[in-house]
Design a protein around this motif. Structure first.
Motif, PDB file in Angstrom:
ATOM      1  N   MET A  59       0.839  -1.210   0.000  1.00  0.00           N
ATOM      2  CA  MET A  59       0.000   0.000   0.000  1.00  0.00           C
ATOM      3  C   MET A  59       0.871   1.256   0.000  1.00  0.00           C
ATOM      4  O   MET A  59       1.154   1.812   1.066  1.00  0.00           O
ATOM      5  N   PRO A  60       1.289   1.711  -1.173  1.00  0.00           N
ATOM      6  CA  PRO A  60       2.139   2.902  -1.230  1.00  0.00           C
ATOM      7  C   PRO A  60       1.488   4.156  -0.638  1.00  0.00           C
ATOM      8  O   PRO A  60       2.191   5.089  -0.258  1.00  0.00           O
ATOM      9  N   ASP A  61       0.155   4.155  -0.531  1.00  0.00           N
ATOM     10  CA  ASP A  61      -0.539   5.324   0.030  1.00  0.00           C
ATOM     11  C   ASP A  61      -1.018   5.092   1.463  1.00  0.00           C
ATOM     12  O   ASP A  61      -1.843   5.855   1.981  1.00  0.00           O
ATOM     13  N   PHE A  62      -0.495   4.074   2.126  1.00  0.00           N
ATOM     14  CA  PHE A  62      -0.912   3.784   3.499  1.00  0.00           C
ATOM     15  C   PHE A  62      -0.744   5.024   4.378  1.00  0.00           C
ATOM     16  O   PHE A  62       0.255   5.737   4.302  1.00  0.00           O
ATOM     17  N   SER A  63      -1.747   5.269   5.232  1.00  0.00           N
ATOM     18  CA  SER A  63      -1.643   6.363   6.205  1.00  0.00           C
ATOM     19  C   SER A  63      -2.220   5.911   7.538  1.00  0.00           C
ATOM     20  O   SER A  63      -3.122   5.080   7.592  1.00  0.00           O
ATOM     21  N   GLU A  81      -6.599   5.118  13.187  1.00  0.00           N
ATOM     22  CA  GLU A  81      -7.331   4.830  11.947  1.00  0.00           C
ATOM     23  C   GLU A  81      -6.284   4.626  10.867  1.00  0.00           C
ATOM     24  O   GLU A  81      -5.395   5.464  10.689  1.00  0.00           O
ATOM     25  N   TRP A  82      -6.364   3.493  10.180  1.00  0.00           N
ATOM     26  CA  TRP A  82      -5.428   3.161   9.103  1.00  0.00           C
ATOM     27  C   TRP A  82      -6.199   3.084   7.792  1.00  0.00           C
ATOM     28  O   TRP A  82      -7.270   2.481   7.731  1.00  0.00           O
ATOM     29  N   GLN A  83      -5.621   3.674   6.743  1.00  0.00           N
ATOM     30  CA  GLN A  83      -6.224   3.588   5.418  1.00  0.00           C
ATOM     31  C   GLN A  83      -5.135   3.378   4.374  1.00  0.00           C
ATOM     32  O   GLN A  83      -3.992   3.786   4.573  1.00  0.00           O
ATOM     33  N   GLY A  84      -5.534   2.771   3.287  1.00  0.00           N
ATOM     34  CA  GLY A  84      -4.612   2.582   2.174  1.00  0.00           C
ATOM     35  C   GLY A  84      -5.302   1.867   1.035  1.00  0.00           C
ATOM     36  O   GLY A  84      -6.403   1.341   1.185  1.00  0.00           O
TER      37      GLY A  84
END
Length: 138
Positions: A59-63, A81-84
């Motif tokens: 997930m190169p856009d993981f935040s 909170e984790w997103q990707g």
């Protein structure tokens, strides 16, 4: 390093995908458990590296957003909170709590309660019926 500085270093390393800075936050003998998933228990900083290097690659856009935190003596109580977006374009969306022990500026243990977010579901009545009363609902 104090616990709050360590926590912010951890958060920043997650968001910059800096695996070296991230792994440096953990003690060599770090002990991890997920009480809702006992088979996921492991020990050792190298497993942290393996897990998160794989996540950053996938997930190169993981935040990671640190929603709240509290510090009690040598324990960090954190909400995340984790997103990707995975390489197959499916989305990761997780929320939950991590409780971590800190000694000498390193995370020595963690208890993770981070789960995928159920965006739509049965609602509270359906959840109570299923979880507390064993009744399957649709």
């Amino acid at each position: 390093m104090d616990a709050e500085t360590l926590l912010f270093k951890l958060r920043d390393a997650l968001n910059t995908h800096d695996i070296e800075a991230f792994v440096a936050c953990f003690d060599e003998n770090y002990y991890s458990e997920q009480p809702a998933h006992p088979a996921r228990t492991f020990q050792g900083r190298e497993q942290v590296r393996k897990n998160w290097a794989s996540n950053f690659e996938e997930m190169p856009d993981f935040s990671a957003q640190l929603i709240r935190h509290a510090i009690s003596h040598d324990t960090l109580w954190t909400e995340w909170e984790w997103q990707g977006t995975r390489r197959d374009t499916s989305k990761l969306f997780m929320r939950g709590v991590m409780i971590m022990g800190v000694e000498e500026g390193k995370i020595t243990w963690g208890r993770l309660y981070v789960e995928p977010v159920e965006v739509s579901g049965k609602g509270i009545e359906g959840a109570v019926a299923e979880v507390m009363h064993g009744k399957k609902t649709s």
